[in-house]
Motif scaffolding. Structure first.
Motif, PDB file in Angstrom:
ATOM      1  N   THR A   1      10.895   3.533  -3.605  1.00 51.56           N
ATOM      2  CA  THR A   1       9.550   3.480  -3.015  1.00 51.56           C
ATOM      3  C   THR A   1       8.695   2.460  -3.746  1.00 51.56           C
ATOM      4  O   THR A   1       7.730   1.940  -3.195  1.00 51.56           O
ATOM      5  N   ASP A   2       9.046   2.192  -4.999  1.00 53.28           N
ATOM      6  CA  ASP A   2       8.309   1.248  -5.838  1.00 53.28           C
ATOM      7  C   ASP A   2       9.311   0.344  -6.542  1.00 53.28           C
ATOM      8  O   ASP A   2      10.223   0.831  -7.216  1.00 53.28           O
ATOM      9  N   ILE A   3       9.155  -0.951  -6.369  1.00 54.08           N
ATOM     10  CA  ILE A   3      10.034  -1.930  -7.004  1.00 54.08           C
ATOM     11  C   ILE A   3       9.222  -2.663  -8.065  1.00 54.08           C
ATOM     12  O   ILE A   3       8.170  -3.242  -7.765  1.00 54.08           O
ATOM     13  N   VAL A   4       9.707  -2.617  -9.294  1.00 52.65           N
ATOM     14  CA  VAL A   4       9.011  -3.251 -10.410  1.00 52.65           C
ATOM     15  C   VAL A   4       9.830  -4.443 -10.889  1.00 52.65           C
ATOM     16  O   VAL A   4      10.946  -4.280 -11.390  1.00 52.65           O
TER      17      VAL A   4
ATOM     18  N   THR B   1       5.806  -0.379  -2.402  1.00 52.34           N
ATOM     19  CA  THR B   1       4.979  -1.124  -3.347  1.00 52.34           C
ATOM     20  C   THR B   1       5.810  -1.996  -4.274  1.00 52.34           C
ATOM     21  O   THR B   1       6.825  -1.551  -4.810  1.00 52.34           O
ATOM     22  N   LEU B   2       5.359  -3.233  -4.435  1.00 48.43           N
ATOM     23  CA  LEU B   2       5.954  -4.179  -5.375  1.00 48.43           C
ATOM     24  C   LEU B   2       4.998  -4.355  -6.551  1.00 48.43           C
ATOM     25  O   LEU B   2       3.785  -4.524  -6.353  1.00 48.43           O
ATOM     26  N   TRP B   3       5.530  -4.283  -7.766  1.00 45.42           N
ATOM     27  CA  TRP B   3       4.763  -4.445  -9.000  1.00 45.42           C
ATOM     28  C   TRP B   3       5.409  -5.540  -9.830  1.00 45.42           C
ATOM     29  O   TRP B   3       6.595  -5.824  -9.671  1.00 45.42           O
ATOM     30  N   GLY B   4       4.640  -6.104 -10.755  1.00 50.32           N
ATOM     31  CA  GLY B   4       5.193  -7.084 -11.679  1.00 50.32           C
ATOM     32  C   GLY B   4       4.765  -6.787 -13.107  1.00 50.32           C
ATOM     33  O   GLY B   4       3.650  -6.291 -13.333  1.00 50.32           O
TER      34      GLY B   4
ATOM     35  N   ASN C   1       3.116 -11.605  -5.003  1.00 52.18           N
ATOM     36  CA  ASN C   1       2.143 -11.221  -3.979  1.00 52.18           C
ATOM     37  C   ASN C   1       2.587 -11.699  -2.603  1.00 52.18           C
ATOM     38  O   ASN C   1       2.552 -10.943  -1.628  1.00 52.18           O
ATOM     39  N   ASN C   2       2.994 -12.955  -2.510  1.00 50.94           N
ATOM     40  CA  ASN C   2       3.360 -13.501  -1.206  1.00 50.94           C
ATOM     41  C   ASN C   2       4.651 -12.887  -0.674  1.00 50.94           C
ATOM     42  O   ASN C   2       4.803 -12.706   0.540  1.00 50.94           O
ATOM     43  N   SER C   3       5.572 -12.548  -1.580  1.00 55.70           N
ATOM     44  CA  SER C   3       6.793 -11.861  -1.142  1.00 55.70           C
ATOM     45  C   SER C   3       6.439 -10.495  -0.564  1.00 55.70           C
ATOM     46  O   SER C   3       6.962 -10.094   0.483  1.00 55.70           O
ATOM     47  N   ALA C   4       5.546  -9.787  -1.242  1.00 57.85           N
ATOM     48  CA  ALA C   4       5.114  -8.476  -0.745  1.00 57.85           C
ATOM     49  C   ALA C   4       4.389  -8.614   0.588  1.00 57.85           C
ATOM     50  O   ALA C   4       4.601  -7.820   1.513  1.00 57.85           O
ATOM     51  N   ALA C   5       3.524  -9.616   0.709  1.00 55.49           N
ATOM     52  CA  ALA C   5       2.776  -9.823   1.956  1.00 55.49           C
ATOM     53  C   ALA C   5       3.725 -10.110   3.117  1.00 55.49           C
ATOM     54  O   ALA C   5       3.562  -9.573   4.220  1.00 55.49           O
ATOM     55  N   TYR C   6       4.722 -10.935   2.883  1.00 55.86           N
ATOM     56  CA  TYR C   6       5.678 -11.264   3.935  1.00 55.86           C
ATOM     57  C   TYR C   6       6.430 -10.030   4.404  1.00 55.86           C
ATOM     58  O   TYR C   6       6.745  -9.877   5.589  1.00 55.86           O
TER      59      TYR C   6
END
Length: 198
Positions: free
Chosen positions: A78-81, A121-124, A144-149
């Protein structure tokens, strides 16, 4: 309520580096019922990505391959860090290769890769050797752009300062931010031009 499942992808070529130390500090704050899976990308090397979009569809990789392991772990999370050090102002080569494989997974019949990740959700998390956090802007932009896409949420990037082994543990501001990093509500990611358009 869905149980959250965090996938921590360690993108450094070195174990126990500053980025990993900072990621583990942030992960310590997660509730006990939150699943955590940690994968060191250097231990599961991916082949070079081959773009087949104009030739044929991609086939689902075997489950017992590095590619299959990472695909299944990604789909289950559910969350990729992305825990990658800042290398030449962006993510590490291991991390970039992983993200390149997203392109193939998007074109693999039966996966519904984009629809599955949408809303997740993508986190860094990154350690950098520079005192100026703006040098990490390309890194932040990549995630951010990968998550937006993908139609994902983006929790931002937790930055810490560290060059020599263990340096990040001296960055008291980063350690303080780590305590609440995963507690924030991650907004739906937007491309910069969409935000500018309001």
């Amino acid at each position: 309520m869905t149980t959250r499942r965090f996938l921590f992808l360690l993108g450094s070529s070195r174990a126990e580096g500053n980025t990993e130390l900072l990621a583990r500090r942030a992960a310590e704050q997660l509730p006990g019922d939150v699943e955590q899976r940690w994968i060191r990308l250097a231990e599961h090397p991916l082949p070079d990505f081959t773009d087949l979009r104009h030739d044929s569809d991609h086939a689902r990789p075997p489950a017992d391959s590095s590619t299959g392991l990472l695909l299944d772990a990604t789909l289950a999370a559910t969350d990729i860090v992305i825990a990658s050090p800042l290398y030449w102002y962006s993510v590490s080569g291991f991390t970039k290769r992983y993200l390149d494989h997203w392109s193939g997974w998007l074109r693999t019949p039966g996966l519904d890769f984009r629809a599955t990740l949408a809303g997740r959700t993508l986190w860094g998390i990154a350690a950098l050797a520079d005192d100026e956090p703006s040098v990490a802007d390309p890194y932040v932009g990549t995630l951010n752009n990968s998550a937006a896409y993908m139609g994902m949420r983006f929790g931002g990037v937790l930055l810490g300062n560290g060059s020599a082994p263990g340096d990040v543990l001296k960055d008291t501001e980063a350690l303080a931010r780590a305590k609440s990093f995963f507690a924030q509500e991650a907004p739906l990611a937007r491309f910069p031009h969409e935000r500018a358009a309001g």
